[in-house]
Design a protein around this motif. Structure first.
Motif, short mmCIF file in Angstrom:
data_model
loop_
_atom_site.label_atom_id
_atom_site.label_comp_id
_atom_site.label_asym_id
_atom_site.label_seq_id
_atom_site.Cartn_x
_atom_site.Cartn_y
_atom_site.Cartn_z
N PHE A 83 -72.03 -32.64 12.13
CA PHE A 83 -72.66 -33.70 12.91
C PHE A 83 -72.32 -35.11 12.40
O PHE A 83 -73.03 -36.07 12.67
N LYS A 84 -71.21 -35.21 11.66
CA LYS A 84 -70.84 -36.50 11.06
C LYS A 84 -70.76 -37.61 12.11
O LYS A 84 -71.30 -38.70 11.92
N ASP A 85 -70.11 -37.32 13.24
CA ASP A 85 -69.95 -38.33 14.28
C ASP A 85 -71.27 -38.67 14.95
O ASP A 85 -71.52 -39.82 15.32
N LEU A 86 -72.14 -37.67 15.09
CA LEU A 86 -73.45 -37.93 15.70
C LEU A 86 -74.32 -38.77 14.77
O LEU A 86 -75.08 -39.63 15.23
N PHE A 87 -74.22 -38.53 13.48
CA PHE A 87 -74.96 -39.36 12.53
C PHE A 87 -74.48 -40.81 12.59
O PHE A 87 -75.28 -41.75 12.54
N ALA A 143 -81.35 -37.94 17.78
CA ALA A 143 -82.36 -37.90 16.72
C ALA A 143 -83.17 -36.62 16.78
O ALA A 143 -83.48 -36.01 15.74
N ALA A 144 -83.52 -36.18 17.98
CA ALA A 144 -84.30 -34.95 18.13
C ALA A 144 -83.51 -33.73 17.67
O ALA A 144 -84.09 -32.74 17.22
N LEU A 145 -82.19 -33.80 17.77
CA LEU A 145 -81.36 -32.69 17.31
C LEU A 145 -81.24 -32.68 15.79
O LEU A 145 -81.39 -31.64 15.16
N LEU A 146 -80.99 -33.85 15.21
CA LEU A 146 -80.58 -33.91 13.80
C LEU A 146 -81.72 -34.07 12.81
O LEU A 146 -81.63 -33.54 11.69
N LEU A 147 -82.76 -34.78 13.17
CA LEU A 147 -83.74 -35.21 12.18
C LEU A 147 -84.89 -34.22 12.00
O LEU A 147 -85.15 -33.37 12.87
N HIS A 148 -85.57 -34.39 10.88
CA HIS A 148 -86.62 -33.46 10.49
C HIS A 148 -87.74 -33.36 11.52
O HIS A 148 -88.30 -32.28 11.74
N GLU A 149 -88.06 -34.49 12.18
CA GLU A 149 -89.15 -34.46 13.15
C GLU A 149 -88.73 -33.77 14.46
O GLU A 149 -89.56 -33.57 15.35
N GLY A 150 -87.46 -33.40 14.56
CA GLY A 150 -86.97 -32.65 15.71
C GLY A 150 -86.55 -31.25 15.28
O GLY A 150 -87.29 -30.53 14.62
N LEU A 151 -85.31 -30.86 15.65
CA LEU A 151 -84.80 -29.54 15.28
C LEU A 151 -84.27 -29.49 13.85
O LEU A 151 -84.04 -28.41 13.31
#
Length: 504
Positions: A83-87, A143-151
């Protein structure tokens, strides 16, 4: 090594002698390997005929039923690099037009097997996935995919991400490996044994995923399963150094030790007790519709290994019973024809005792059969013939870093290489008496890697142990077999999941 440094090493539970050797490696580097030739079809890479393929796939199941078999899956790596590009997009201004990678991801969002989970995660924030798409809330989606408060996909291991969509479920790679186990890793007692190497942070989540999906697999297959886990041993971590090869100190004065790459997993593999061990990376899985070629060739290379191994065992037993013309001829034939070896001129064929000892040493080793795919430009180690110190040649998998590209001949050999290693291995790690080999004795410690990293904004040099299928297996007997490219489908970035091979 000064007393203070030695004490710091001891305080952190590491071995001063091992660390001293690592620092020497930083100072001296690693020698390039001497390439004799690339391994190519007919010259180191075996291309199975239809008849051979049929033979091995027919004979393997009966042999497997008598064996202890383990499917060994390195699965400890985090998926963050996927997910480097998404980050980068998330940390930027959210302009989709500036990130072609993220634009492709967003435009195809419904094709991912995790889309339903993502929709549920977004609903907890007050919007559906479709509402976010309609409103251009792309950063909220990422953000919902990558971060702790999401997936939390940005910190999970690849093995626990939803890769493949099916009518009734969406599977993770861990789930797919269980399905694969049913297809080719059924051993004695109709049992499938699968071993995952995982990080300490993720073992609980792995166990939860397996506990959720395993009952239905057991019910549909009628097989027993034994799923086990191990973690990369802390004692295999290697010291980090500054650019001048002095020990890198953390802000609190402690030494920095870093995980030493997949070669550290040789210790985990060494703990596995089995007649036959399949090795395959966690992310190299496909949906059910494409599993048949993988099954066929996994069975074939395992069947080949068992037949060659039995001929090796017969030769060793004959030499052990009596060294004579017949037993020597049998051993030479196996060494020449099955393993592609040649007795070097330095070993006297007139001295039967010397010849017998040479052949015993060469034959009584762990054995592996490695699938090789045609090189299409993917990164990965290549198969080569290497000249050993005793003048013999052996088949090895080399990374580019082990090849002297400033040497015209070595570079020519690399350019002439036709195949590369997709990490598709089957291994025999017991000797002809049924005893476990100590795999650490067959590792070439002069085949490590030095890489440049950074920590807390400071540059450092890191040391990787000899790669698991590279120098860690340098002393093994090796056979290379061509396998179809369709058996190699790694997922390096999240958008790789959009390739047809990963779509349902």
């Amino acid at each position: 090594m000064d007393i203070t440094l030695t004490q710091k090493i001891l305080d952190q539970g590491m071995d001063p002698e091992t660390v001293a050797q690592q620092i020497d490696n930083f100072k001296n580097g690693f020698p390039f390997l001497k390439i004799h030739a690339p391994a190519t079809p007919g010259h180191g890479i075996k291309v199975l005929s239809d008849q051979e393929l049929k033979h091995y796939t027919e004979t393997y199941p009966a042999q497997a039923a008598k064996k202890e078999i383990v499917k060994f899956v390195p699965a400890s790596g985090a998926a963050s690099r996927m997910f480097k590009d998404l980050f980068s997009f998330l940390e930027g201004d959210g302009d989709l037009e500036k990130s072609s990678f993220t634009k492709k991801f967003i435009e195809n969002i419904r094709k991912f097997a995790f889309a339903e989970d993502l929709d549920e995660a977004l609903k907890t924030k007050g919007n559906t996935l479709q509402e976010c798409l309609d409103a251009g809330m792309y950063r909220a989606i990422v953000a919902a995919l990558l971060l702790h408060e999401g997936l939390d996909y940005g910190s999970l291991p690849k093995g626990l991400l939803r890769f493949h969509r099916y009518p009734s479920e969406n599977r993770t790679p861990a789930h797919e490996h269980l399905i694969e186990g049913v297809q080719y890793a059924v051993g004695r007692g109709k049992k499938v044994k699968i071993h995952f190497t995982v990080s300490p942070d993720h073992e609980t989540k792995f166990k939860a995923e397996i506990a959720k999906v395993l009952p239905s697999i057991k019910a549909s297959s009628g097989l027993e399963f034994e799923v086990s886990y191990s973690q990369q041993k802390k004692t295999t971590d290697t010291i980090a150094v500054n650019r001048d090869n002095t020990a890198f100190l953390e802000d609190d004065g402690s030494l920095l030790f870093r995980p030493a790459g997949h070669g550290a997993l040789l210790e985990n593999l060494n703990d596995i007790k089995a007649d036959l061990i399949f090795i395959k990376n966690i992310d190299n899985v496909v949906p059910d519709r494409l599993k048949e070629p993988t099954k066929t060739f996994k069975v074939a290379i395992a069947g080949l290994l068992l037949e060659v191994q039995e001929r090796i065992f017969d030769a060793l037993r004959a030499l052990e019973k009596e060294v004579n013309h017949e037993s020597l001829a049998m051993a030479i034939k196996v060494y020449n024809e099955d393993l592609g070896g040649q007795v070097p001129p330095s070993v006297s064929s007139e001295n039967s005792h010397e010849l017998a000892e040479y052949l015993k040493d060469k034959l009584n080793r762990p054995i592996r059969v490695c699938g090789m795919v045609k090189n299409t430009g993917e990164p990965g180690g290549g198969p080569f013939w290497i000249e050993e110190k005793d003048g013999s040649y052996s088949l090895q998998i080399l990374e580019t870093a082990q090849i002297d590209l400033n040497d015209p001949q070595s570079k020519a050999h690399m350019m002439a290489s036709t195949h590369f290693n997709p990490v598709d291995l089957v291994c025999g790690t017991r000797d002809y008496h049924g005893r476990e080999f100590d795999l650490l004795k067959f590792r070439d410690m002069q085949t490590g890697f030095i890489t440049e990293k950074s920590k807390s904004g400071r540059e450092l040099k890191a040391l990787e142990l000899p790669g698991l299928w590279n120098g860690a297996m340098a002393g093994w007997n090796t056979l290379f077999v061509e396998v179809p490219l369709i058996t190699f489908n790694p997922v390096k970035t999240v958008n790789d999941l959009l390739r047809d091979e990963h779509q349902g």
